[in-house]
Design a protein around this motif. Structure first.
Motif, PDB file in Angstrom:
ATOM      1  N   ASP A  86       0.842  -1.192   0.000  1.00 32.91           N
ATOM      2  CA  ASP A  86       0.000   0.000   0.000  1.00 32.91           C
ATOM      3  C   ASP A  86       0.880   1.245   0.000  1.00 32.91           C
ATOM      4  OD1 ASP A  86      -2.357   1.496   0.126  1.00 32.91           O
ATOM      5  OD2 ASP A  86      -3.147   0.384   1.824  1.00 32.91           O
ATOM      6  N   TYR A 103      -3.825   8.818   4.947  1.00 32.82           N
ATOM      7  CA  TYR A 103      -4.734   8.141   4.028  1.00 32.82           C
ATOM      8  C   TYR A 103      -4.013   6.964   3.396  1.00 32.82           C
ATOM      9  CZ  TYR A 103      -7.209  12.549   4.484  1.00 32.82           C
ATOM     10  OH  TYR A 103      -7.841  13.640   4.996  1.00 32.82           O
ATOM     11  N   GLN A 104      -4.754   5.888   3.196  1.00 35.02           N
ATOM     12  CA  GLN A 104      -4.192   4.719   2.530  1.00 35.02           C
ATOM     13  C   GLN A 104      -4.728   4.651   1.108  1.00 35.02           C
ATOM     14  OE1 GLN A 104      -4.987   1.904   6.163  1.00 35.02           O
ATOM     15  NE2 GLN A 104      -3.619   0.867   4.747  1.00 35.02           N
ATOM     16  N   ARG A 105      -3.871   4.275   0.187  1.00 38.63           N
ATOM     17  CA  ARG A 105      -4.279   4.158  -1.221  1.00 38.63           C
ATOM     18  C   ARG A 105      -5.256   3.009  -1.404  1.00 38.63           C
ATOM     19  NH1 ARG A 105      -5.302   3.383  -5.987  1.00 38.63           N
ATOM     20  NH2 ARG A 105      -4.069   3.804  -7.833  1.00 38.63           N
ATOM     21  N   ARG A 106      -4.927   1.831  -0.848  1.00 41.38           N
ATOM     22  CA  ARG A 106      -5.751   0.638  -1.069  1.00 41.38           C
ATOM     23  C   ARG A 106      -6.381   0.087   0.207  1.00 41.38           C
ATOM     24  NH1 ARG A 106      -2.648  -3.547  -4.740  1.00 41.38           N
ATOM     25  NH2 ARG A 106      -4.405  -4.661  -3.907  1.00 41.38           N
ATOM     26  N   ASN A 107      -6.002   0.604   1.360  1.00 36.33           N
ATOM     27  CA  ASN A 107      -6.467   0.080   2.655  1.00 36.33           C
ATOM     28  C   ASN A 107      -6.083  -1.380   2.862  1.00 36.33           C
ATOM     29  OD1 ASN A 107      -7.672   2.407   3.724  1.00 36.33           O
ATOM     30  ND2 ASN A 107      -9.466   2.098   2.439  1.00 36.33           N
ATOM     31  N   ASP A 108      -4.944  -1.777   2.330  1.00 41.25           N
ATOM     32  CA  ASP A 108      -4.471  -3.157   2.478  1.00 41.25           C
ATOM     33  C   ASP A 108      -3.433  -3.317   3.581  1.00 41.25           C
ATOM     34  OD1 ASP A 108      -6.116  -4.071   0.481  1.00 41.25           O
ATOM     35  OD2 ASP A 108      -4.579  -4.035  -1.076  1.00 41.25           O
TER      36      ASP A 108
END
Length: 136
Positions: free
Chosen positions: A19, A32-37
């Motif tokens: 991520d 903030y996370q790009r993919r929330n992975d």
């Protein structure tokens, strides 16, 4: 500021980009996370500490983790992190408030995981005992 998040280095596999974490310049305490992975920053340190049964230092935010030399770990996803953190004998929070937050999350997680424990209705026990005696 963008922080890449990788899986832990393992002997059998190279780390993989999981991520991207973005820290806004106006409020770097937020992220903030790009993919929330991603679940953690510093997964290498986390896995080493878990393997060697050592304490792990957790930081409140990605920025505080970076300011501390990217050592230890930072939780990005608390509900998922509890599965891993419960394996540690000792966790060091960044300060008293953070330590209380960690304790609260893990306590809630454990309480949620506990099965409902109740007394078996007496009638069922007596019927079971009668059936055993009949077979004997």
């Amino acid at each position: 500021l963008i922080i890449p998040v990788y899986t832990a280095n393992m002997p059998e596999a190279e780390s993989v980009l999981v991520d991207l974490i973005a820290l806004p310049s106006k409020n770097p305490q937020k992220f903030y996370q790009r993919r929330n992975d991603a679940v953690f920053l510093g997964e290498d340190d986390l896995e080493k500490a878990r393997f060697w049964h050592q304490p792990i230092d957790l930081y409140k935010t990605p920025l505080s983790w970076l300011k501390n030399g990217a050592k230890g770990s930072c939780v990005l996803d608390w509900p998922e992190a509890c599965h891993t953190l419960i394996d540690f004998n000792e966790i060091n929070g960044e300060d008293k408030r953070h330590t209380d937050l960690i304790r609260g999350f893990l306590t809630d997680y454990l309480m949620f995981k506990l099965p409902v424990i109740s007394e078996t209705p007496k009638a069922n026990i007596e019927n079971y005992e009668e059936k055993i005696l009949e077979k004997a």
